[in-house]
Motif scaffolding. Sequence first.
Motif: not given
Length: 373
Positions: A146, A170, A172, A174, A326, A328
């Motif tokens: 993400y 991407y 995902h 954040k 996932l 980061e």
Amino acid sequence: MSITVSRKIETIEAIPLRIPFTAGGRSDTGAWGGKDLKTVDSLIVKVTTDQGLVGWGESFGFTVIPAVKVAIEKIIAPLCIGRDPSLIGKLMHELQVTLHIFGRSGAIMYGLSALDIALWDIAGKEAGQPVHQLLGGSDVDRLPCYASLIRYTDPELVTANVTRALSDGYRHIKLHEVKIDCVRSAREAAGDDVEMTLDVNCPWTVREALDRTNELHPYNLRWLEEPVWPPENYDGLARVRREGGIPIAAGENASTLMDFQHLLQAQAVDFVQPSPAKMGGITELRKVFALASAHNTTVMVHAFYDGPGLLASVHSSAALGGPSALVEWRYFDLEAQLYGDAIIPKRGAIAVPQGPGLGIEPDADVIRDYRMN
């Protein structure tokens, strides 16, 4: 006749790096630095054995780097020189016991985390295997990421950078926003099919957090991260989880296995987020995976790093995280990457390194050019 090979830690070096970056627009004040931050600081640790093996680790960094560097060089390293690097669990336990009087969080734990990651790197190199194989093995060669955006506090910049992340592949995203209009802009830009999470970095009382969850419901968040101050208010966090109607994630500010036990016993989270460069490295991280499994809770490793801390997250997630894992990815445009192009995600997924140890060696030129005095 069996021959015992003597191994010793010979040197431990803490190396601070400062690398300029851009992030698609002016940043606002965030947990990692001041307004319109233009450089990102990190602390990597080089451990060398008497047999010439080198392992690399990473500590949580940013403005705490000077304190961690002193902790490593003046307190941790003298206790480790001459010790067997292969006895990772034994050494790390002894260090935690010896140093507990100085605190179970902050500079000491960050330094121990970096050391532990470096020792796993050495162990993998000595065994000729990647760390994920030492952790039980994995047939995963890529993990979805993400894009972890900085805080912009500007709906137009949020829209532009969500769109940019989507164009990079991407699926995902954040956010680190605290204003509802920014979250709204992100969802409008992403559409309904993109998974979106929100990390607000512990700003609210429990009552404020519950009020905000009501405002956030329309934006279909996969999780709301660290909504409550202080982060160790696990009972308050559990109340937000019960009453707020949005899945809760937390754990990057937990420092020990006992912290994670208390967090999980309180039923405070849907996703637990150990940060390997803060909470004891890979040795403690794998214990959190086991603990979370016993509490039917998903682990999403916190990895707001670009160096060995990120690689530790990738290997651990590949071996222990299962199909929901996932990674980061700090969505910065760094002037230089410690690993060049080898670790940069392609179409929203990151390659799991297959070489021995952490699998990739840092670029000596980058270390030389961006090392802080």
